[in-house]
Design an enzyme around this catalytic site. Structure first.
Site, mmCIF file in Angstrom:
data_model
loop_
_atom_site.group_PDB
_atom_site.id
_atom_site.type_symbol
_atom_site.label_atom_id
_atom_site.label_comp_id
_atom_site.label_asym_id
_atom_site.label_seq_id
_atom_site.Cartn_x
_atom_site.Cartn_y
_atom_site.Cartn_z
ATOM 1 C CB SER A 102 21.088 2.629 35.048
ATOM 2 O OG SER A 102 20.426 1.404 34.760
ATOM 3 N N GLY A 103 23.442 0.269 34.552
ATOM 4 C CA GLY A 103 23.849 -0.994 35.143
ATOM 5 C C GLY A 103 22.683 -1.915 35.396
ATOM 6 N N GLY A 104 21.469 -1.449 35.092
ATOM 7 C CA GLY A 104 20.267 -2.243 35.314
ATOM 8 C C GLY A 104 19.799 -2.968 34.068
ATOM 9 C CD GLU A 136 -2.653 1.078 2.672
ATOM 10 O OE1 GLU A 136 -3.555 1.909 2.828
ATOM 11 O OE2 GLU A 136 -2.427 0.151 3.491
ATOM 12 C CB CYS A 181 -4.662 -2.048 3.970
ATOM 13 S SG CYS A 181 -3.932 -2.423 5.586
ATOM 14 C CE1 TYR A 228 -8.149 0.255 13.242
ATOM 15 C CE2 TYR A 228 -9.939 1.033 11.838
ATOM 16 C CZ TYR A 228 -8.936 0.119 12.106
ATOM 17 O OH TYR A 228 -8.690 -0.911 11.233
ATOM 18 C CB SER A 235 -0.911 -4.663 7.959
ATOM 19 O OG SER A 235 -1.406 -5.212 9.162
ATOM 20 N N GLY A 266 22.308 6.173 27.743
ATOM 21 C CA GLY A 266 22.680 6.191 29.151
ATOM 22 C C GLY A 266 22.549 4.816 29.775
ATOM 23 C CE LYS A 282 -7.316 1.366 3.002
ATOM 24 N NZ LYS A 282 -6.144 1.729 3.848
ATOM 25 C CB SER A 308 20.135 0.982 30.655
ATOM 26 O OG SER A 308 20.906 0.360 31.661
#
Length: 355
Positions: free
Chosen positions: A283-285, A41, A144, A114, A170, A281, A108, A288
Site C-alpha cells: 500500500s506504500g504504508g 517433545e 514439558c 489451555y 514450548s 499487496g 507425560k 505492508s
C-alpha cells in the site's frame, strides 16, 4: 561424560524426515564424544500432531518409525519423544534407546489443556517416573508441562535421578525465556537436581518454537544457553552429575526476538506446506512495508512478488514508496490500477443503490 541436546526443527507427520534428522544428530553427537542425546517433545511425529492421533494408521506408522530408528542407534543413548499407543491408552511419551533397543519409556504426567494446547483430547496421563543410567549418572525424564507444577520432578528425584532431562515443545511468546528460568529454578529448589531443558525449534502452522535450550546446575545457576530460532547441537559436559560451565549465548533484545520469530514462522509455514512463494499487496504504508521485509528475510526476494493496486484515492507518494520498497528489497513488482474495475462495479449496482 558429555550429553547433547538436539534442538531440531521437526515437521508434523513427516516421520521419515524427522527420524532421519534425529539419526543425523545422534551420529554427529556420538562423533563429538557425547554418550547421551536428548530430543524435544514428540520429535518423531512433530508437534502438535493433533487429529493425526485419531488415525490408527498413524499410530502404526509411529511405532514402525521408532523401531526403525532404534535399529540404527549405536554407540550413544538416545532419548526421543513420540506418541506411544499401548493397551491402557495413547501417551505423549519419551523412549530411551541404546544399542538398537528401547530400554525404557516415560509417559507425560501433566497434559496441558489451555491456550494452544489440547492434549487431554488425545492422550492419557502417565504417573510413573522413568530412571536410566549412563556412565554412572542416573537420569530422569519429564516432558514439558510436567515441570510447570510440582510433582513429576519430585517423583523422578525420589526414584534416584541425579539429572532431570526435560523434553519440550514450548511455543514462543514475548519474554518466555524468563518464565522458563523461573519455573526450572523452582523445580531445582524442590529437588536439588541439575536440569537440562531441550526445546523444539521452528514454525508449525500458527505456532513458533524458539528453541533456546539450556541447562542449570543444582543451585539454579545457568551453565549453558543455546541459540534461539535455529537448529543447534548443544554439548554439555557433566562431572558427577553437575554441568561444567559452558556456552552461554546472549539473549536478544525483545524487538529482535519478535522479528526472528515472525521470520521463522513465515519461512516454515511456506516451506513445510511446499508453497512456491508469496504474493504480497503493498500500500506504500508502514504495515505492508514491514510485512514485505519479513517475507524477504524469511524466504528470499526470489520467492516474493509485490503488487500495488492504486485507485483514485491513492496518493502519489504511496505509489512512490511502494515502488521504492520493492526496488530496495529486490522483489518483482507490479501495479494494477483498480479504478476501472471499481467504476464498473458501481455501474453494475447503480440500479440497486437507487433510493
Amino acid at each position: 561424560m558429555k550429553l547433547a541436546i538436539a534442538q531440531i526443527n521437526c515437521t508434523v507427520g513427516d516421520l521419515a524426515g524427522n527420524a532421519a534428522k534425529i539419526l543425523d544428530f545422534a551420529d554427529r553427537a556420538r562423533d563429538m564424544g557425547a554418550a547421551l542425546l536428548v530430543t524435544p517433545e514428540l520429535a518423531l511425529s512433530g508437534y502438535p500432531p493433533e487429529d493425526l492421533l485419531l488415525r490408527e494408521g498413524f499410530h502404526q506408522a509411529c511405532k514402525s518409525a521408532l523401531a526403525n530408528l532404534a535399529e540404527k542407534i549405536t554407540g550413544i543413548t538416545l532419548v526421543v519423544g513420540h506418541p506411544h499407543l499401548v493397551d491402557s491408552g495413547l501417551y505423549n511419551a519419551a523412549s530411551v534407546i541404546r544399542d538398537g533397543q528401547i530400554i525404557a519409556t516415560y509417559h507425560k504426567n501433566r497434559l496441558p489443556n489451555y491456550a494452544v494446547f489440547d492434549e487431554q483430547r488425545y492422550f492419557e496421563s502417565g504417573t510413573d517416573p522413568c530412571i536410566f543410567d549412563v556412565a554412572g549418572t542416573k537420569f530422569g525424564i519429564n516432558i514439558c508441562a510436567d515441570v510447570w507444577e510440582e510433582g513429576a520432578a519430585t517423583r523422578a528425584r525420589k526414584a534416584g535421578a541425579d539429572v532431570l532431562l526435560v523434553l519440550n515443545a514450548s511455543p514462543y511468546h514475548m519474554d518466555k525465556q524468563t518464565l522458563r528460568y523461573q519455573l526450572i529454578r523452582r523445580r531445582i529448589s524442590e529437588t536439588g537436581m541439575t536440569i537440562v531443558y531441550a526445546n523444539l525449534v521452528g514454525g508449525q502452522d500458527e505456532l513458533v518454537f524458539d528453541g533456546a535450550s539450556f541447562a542449570m546446575n543444582n543451585k539454579g545457576e545457568l551453565t549453558h544457553q543455546f541459540d534461539e530460532f535455529s537448529e543447534t547441537l548443544g554439548l554439555i559436559e557433566l562431572q558427577n552429575g553437575m554441568p561444567v560451565a559452558g556456552e552461554i549465548m546472549p539473549r536478544q533484545v525483545l524487538q529482535a526476538s519478535i522479528y526472528r520469530a515472525l521470520c521463522l514462522g513465515v519461512q516454515d509455514y511456506v516451506g513445510k506446506n511446499e508453497f512456491p512463494g508469496v504474493l504480497l499487496g503493498l500500500s506504500g504504508g508502514v504495515d505492508s512495508a514491514l510485512t514485505l521485509a519479513i517475507a524477504v528475510d524469511a524466504l528470499g526476494a526470489g520467492k516474493v512478488r509485490a503488487v500495488m493496486m492504486p485507485s483514485q484515492y491513492t496518493a502519489d507518494i504511496s505509489r512512490q514508496d511502494a515502488h521504492m520498497m520493492a526496488q530496495t528489497l529486490g522483489v518483482r513488482y507490479s501495479e494494477f490500477p483498480i479504478e476501472p474495475v471499481f467504476d464498473q462495479f458501481l455501474s453494475t449496482l447503480a440500479d440497486e443503490f437507487e433510493v
